[in-house]
Design an enzyme around this catalytic site. Structure first.
Site, PDB file in Angstrom:
ATOM      1  CE  LYS A  22      -1.482  -4.459   3.310  1.00 18.32           C
ATOM      2  NZ  LYS A  22      -1.788  -5.748   2.684  1.00 18.32           N
ATOM      3  CE1 TYR A  53      -3.672  -2.412   5.560  1.00 18.30           C
ATOM      4  CE2 TYR A  53      -3.206  -0.052   5.465  1.00 18.30           C
ATOM      5  CZ  TYR A  53      -3.480  -1.241   4.822  1.00 18.30           C
ATOM      6  OH  TYR A  53      -3.539  -1.272   3.466  1.00 18.30           O
ATOM      7  CB  SER A  69      -0.858  -0.018   1.265  1.00 18.87           C
ATOM      8  OG  SER A  69      -1.412   1.245   1.512  1.00 18.87           O
TER       9      SER A  69
HETATM   10  C1  UD1 Z   1      -6.779   4.946   3.918  1.00 20.84           C
HETATM   11  C2  UD1 Z   1      -5.704   4.594   4.900  1.00 20.84           C
HETATM   12  C3  UD1 Z   1      -4.595   3.892   4.165  1.00 20.84           C
HETATM   13  C4  UD1 Z   1      -5.134   2.659   3.490  1.00 20.84           C
HETATM   14  C5  UD1 Z   1      -6.294   3.019   2.578  1.00 20.84           C
HETATM   15  C6  UD1 Z   1      -6.958   1.755   2.123  1.00 20.84           C
HETATM   16  C7  UD1 Z   1      -5.852   6.240   6.709  1.00 20.84           C
HETATM   17  C8  UD1 Z   1      -5.197   7.396   7.392  1.00 20.84           C
HETATM   18  N1  UD1 Z   1      -5.245   5.779   5.596  1.00 20.84           N
HETATM   19  O1  UD1 Z   1      -6.236   5.865   2.957  1.00 20.84           O
HETATM   20  O2  UD1 Z   1      -3.583   3.544   5.069  1.00 20.84           O
HETATM   21  O3  UD1 Z   1      -4.128   2.030   2.753  1.00 20.84           O
HETATM   22  O4  UD1 Z   1      -7.263   3.795   3.284  1.00 20.84           O
HETATM   23  O5  UD1 Z   1      -7.953   2.029   1.209  1.00 20.84           O
HETATM   24  O6  UD1 Z   1      -6.895   5.777   7.129  1.00 20.84           O
HETATM   25  N2  UD1 Z   1     -12.433  11.315   3.845  1.00 20.84           N
HETATM   26  C9  UD1 Z   1     -13.450  12.151   4.269  1.00 20.84           C
HETATM   27  N3  UD1 Z   1     -14.554  11.588   4.851  1.00 20.84           N
HETATM   28  C10 UD1 Z   1     -14.685  10.242   5.030  1.00 20.84           C
HETATM   29  C11 UD1 Z   1     -13.637   9.390   4.595  1.00 20.84           C
HETATM   30  C12 UD1 Z   1     -12.533   9.963   4.007  1.00 20.84           C
HETATM   31  O7  UD1 Z   1     -13.363  13.360   4.131  1.00 20.84           O
HETATM   32  O8  UD1 Z   1     -15.714   9.784   5.574  1.00 20.84           O
HETATM   33  C13 UD1 Z   1     -11.255  11.904   3.173  1.00 20.84           C
HETATM   34  C14 UD1 Z   1      -9.934  11.669   3.892  1.00 20.84           C
HETATM   35  O9  UD1 Z   1      -9.660  12.667   4.820  1.00 20.84           O
HETATM   36  C15 UD1 Z   1      -8.952  11.644   2.714  1.00 20.84           C
HETATM   37  C16 UD1 Z   1      -9.782  11.071   1.549  1.00 20.84           C
HETATM   38  O10 UD1 Z   1     -11.140  11.282   1.919  1.00 20.84           O
HETATM   39  O11 UD1 Z   1      -8.560  12.948   2.371  1.00 20.84           O
HETATM   40  C17 UD1 Z   1      -9.551   9.586   1.309  1.00 20.84           C
HETATM   41  O12 UD1 Z   1      -9.744   8.871   2.525  1.00 20.84           O
HETATM   42  P1  UD1 Z   1      -9.791   7.282   2.576  1.00 20.84           P
HETATM   43  O13 UD1 Z   1     -10.721   6.770   1.545  1.00 20.84           O
HETATM   44  O14 UD1 Z   1     -10.044   6.865   3.996  1.00 20.84           O
HETATM   45  O15 UD1 Z   1      -8.334   6.842   2.126  1.00 20.84           O
HETATM   46  P2  UD1 Z   1      -6.895   7.255   2.726  1.00 20.84           P
HETATM   47  O16 UD1 Z   1      -7.017   7.943   4.029  1.00 20.84           O
HETATM   48  O17 UD1 Z   1      -6.143   7.939   1.650  1.00 20.84           O
END
Ligand code: UD1
Length: 332
Positions: free
Chosen positions: A152, A148, A124
């Site tokens: 990895k 997690y 990842s």
């Molecule tokens: C997350 C994990 C990462 C993992 C990946 C798997 C964290 C910090 N990172 O990545 O380690 O490999 O998922 O798919 O959890 N967001 C919102 N509202 C939400 C959910 C997300 O605003 O309800 C935003 C987040 O702040 C971010 C973006 O959407 O900017 C993507 O978030 P997400 O889909 O959770 O992925 P990552 O955080 O990039």
């Protein structure tokens, strides 16, 4: 000769299995259904029109896993199986280390015993920790911020050491950025247990009315509109990357890491906007505090995969949103 796919009924695993079957590969799946359902097996058969062997096995159960190696001639392994929720890993570190690390060690012991020396590992972009600059290249410094991610990175290190001890091994580490979307058939996609942690499943559940409102985690980042920017990649593009990686593993020995991303970043609000427009739905959202551990911007430099694997992500954001929504309408 078969390709063993661990975690082959999960979100990325199932899409990869379909691509493998369509390419004529003979495959064997092992999965313990910890984050998927038995009906996935029939769905994969239906979509691909092909058959394969399936074993309900937990990687921690060495005896049962050994039986799979005894009953099949395993030529290579694509290793997806593992726990993957960041927040949960902070609450349950022992479970995460035990499951992900020990499971991989047992798999590797058996691979050695049965003389199977090709492995494609599901890593990842989380192994880049908080990158100093973007786009991210494979030789950037590695670090992690949660158990997690640490599993990895540790598995990457274990695989490097296995190669050092036995130069006949070929190890491909695939560092995924943010996989979203679903298969065109609308039959398989991402359906996490409970309330989703990741953006795309959350958006879908709001759009379908299962959840009330999307929390956008912060709008004061140094990005185009203040919300977090990520490299979203269609899961079918990602799946195709595994075929190219398998081909590479068959041609070489050594250890290589590849970023699988598009090289393009989109903000949370750009994703919401695209999803609404392309699907003609409304996604209610509100701005909330930042989520601890989140970074402003993360996107790949996918040049190495293009040059060495001959792989590029082809699908655009609109298609990712459209495919995700089709799956949600049919299944959630
Ligand atoms: C997350 C994990 C990462 C993992 C990946 C798997 C964290 C910090 N990172 O990545 O380690 O490999 O998922 O798919 O959890 N967001 C919102 N509202 C939400 C959910 C997300 O605003 O309800 C935003 C987040 O702040 C971010 C973006 O959407 O900017 C993507 O978030 P997400 O889909 O959770 O992925 P990552 O955080 O990039």
């Amino acid at each position: 000769m078969s390709v063993l796919v661990t975690g082959g009924t999960g979100y990325i695993g199932s899409h990869t299995v379909i691509e493998l079957l369509e390419a004529g590969e003979d495959i064997v799946i092992v999965d313990n259904f910890s984050n998927s359902k038995p009906e996935m097996i029939d769905k994969i058969k239906e979509i691909s029109g092909k058959d394969f062997k399936f074993y309900e096995v937990d990687l921690l159960d060495k005896e049962k896993l050994e039986n799979v190696f005894k009953e099949n001639k395993i030529e290579s392994v694509i290793h997806f199986a593992g726990l993957k929720a960041v927040g949960e890993s902070v609450q349950k570190p022992i479970e995460y280390y035990h499951n992900n690390i020990t499971g991989t060690l047992i798999l590797l012991e058996l691979m050695k015993k049965y003389n199977c020396k090709k492995i494609v590992f599901s890593s990842s972009a989380t192994v880049y920790g908080t990158p100093k600059t973007v786009p991210i290249k494979e030789d950037f410094p590695l670090s992690t911020t949660n158990p997690y991610g640490s599993t990895k990175l540790m598995i990457e290190q274990i695989l490097r050491d296995v190669y050092i001890s036995d130069k006949e091994f070929s190890v491909i580490l695939l560092r995924y950025f943010n996989p979203i979307g679903a298969h065109k058939s609308g039959k398989i996609g991402e359906d996490p247990n409970g309330i989703p942690n990741n953006l795309m499943p959350y958006i879908n559940q709001v759009a379908i009315g299962k959840l009330e409102c999307l929390n956008v985690f912060g709008n004061d980042y140094d990005t185009i509109d203040g919300t977090g920017v990520r490299d979203y990649i269609h899961v079918v593009d990602l799946a195709k990357g595994h075929l190219k990686a398998l081909k590479k593993a068959r041609e070489m020995t050594g250890v290589e890491a590849y970023n699988l991303g598009t090289g393009k970043g989109y903000s949370v609000l750009q994703i919401v906007d695209a999803f609404q427009k392309v699907n003609g739905v409304t996604v209610k959202y509100r701005i909330t505090d930042r989520r601890p551990g989140d970074i402003a911007t993360c996107f790949a430099d996918p040049t190495k995969a293009k040059v060495e694997l001959g792989w590029v992500a082809e699908k655009e954001l609109d298609e990712m949103c459209e495919d995700a929504w089709r799956f949600t309408k049919n299944n959630i």
